[in-house]
Design a protein around this motif. Structure first.
Motif, PDB file in Angstrom:
ATOM      1  N   LEU A  31       0.524  -1.962   0.363  1.00  0.00           N
ATOM      2  CA  LEU A  31      -0.078  -0.009   0.003  1.00  0.00           C
ATOM      3  C   LEU A  31       1.303   1.205   0.135  1.00  0.00           C
ATOM      4  O   LEU A  31       0.704   2.082  -0.378  1.00  0.00           O
ATOM      5  N   PHE A  32       1.925   1.330   0.687  1.00  0.00           N
ATOM      6  CA  PHE A  32       2.996   2.524   1.332  1.00  0.00           C
ATOM      7  C   PHE A  32       3.623   3.144  -0.704  1.00  0.00           C
ATOM      8  O   PHE A  32       3.224   3.248  -1.084  1.00  0.00           O
ATOM      9  N   ILE A  33       4.086   1.511  -1.432  1.00  0.00           N
ATOM     10  CA  ILE A  33       4.737   1.554  -2.687  1.00  0.00           C
ATOM     11  C   ILE A  33       3.565   2.550  -3.341  1.00  0.00           C
ATOM     12  O   ILE A  33       4.277   3.105  -4.069  1.00  0.00           O
ATOM     13  N   PHE A  34       2.680   1.622  -3.305  1.00  0.00           N
ATOM     14  CA  PHE A  34       1.324   2.041  -4.680  1.00  0.00           C
ATOM     15  C   PHE A  34       0.610   2.962  -4.203  1.00  0.00           C
ATOM     16  O   PHE A  34      -0.196   3.653  -4.992  1.00  0.00           O
ATOM     17  N   ILE A  39       2.258   9.115  -6.359  1.00  0.00           N
ATOM     18  CA  ILE A  39       1.676  10.840  -5.432  1.00  0.00           C
ATOM     19  C   ILE A  39       3.580  11.301  -5.795  1.00  0.00           C
ATOM     20  O   ILE A  39       3.691  11.924  -6.018  1.00  0.00           O
ATOM     21  N   ILE A  40       4.669  10.936  -5.540  1.00  0.00           N
ATOM     22  CA  ILE A  40       5.714  11.275  -4.973  1.00  0.00           C
ATOM     23  C   ILE A  40       6.644  11.450  -6.570  1.00  0.00           C
ATOM     24  O   ILE A  40       7.025  13.030  -7.411  1.00  0.00           O
TER      25      ILE A  40
END
Length: 57
Positions: A31-34, A39-40
């Protein structure tokens, strides 16, 4: 009477708890990566194209 778990059942329950913990950690990582990654990436792309620079008059 007390309920006693056999050694085999205790090992299985510990193993299941570890697998659940690994699954939760994996889910958080995905979830963090995708979630944060795009966004980054979009922010870096827009910054490189000058989107955040103020216009000169």
């Amino acid at each position: 009477m007390k309920n006693k778990q056999s050694k085999k059942n205790k090992k299985n329950s510990i193993k299941k708890n570890q697998e659940i913990g690994q699954t939760k950690n994996s889910a958080k990582l995905v979830l963090f990566i995708f979630g944060i990654g795009p966004i980054i990436g979009i922010t870096i792309f827009l910054y490189s194209k000058g989107f955040f620079n103020s216009p000169n008059m």
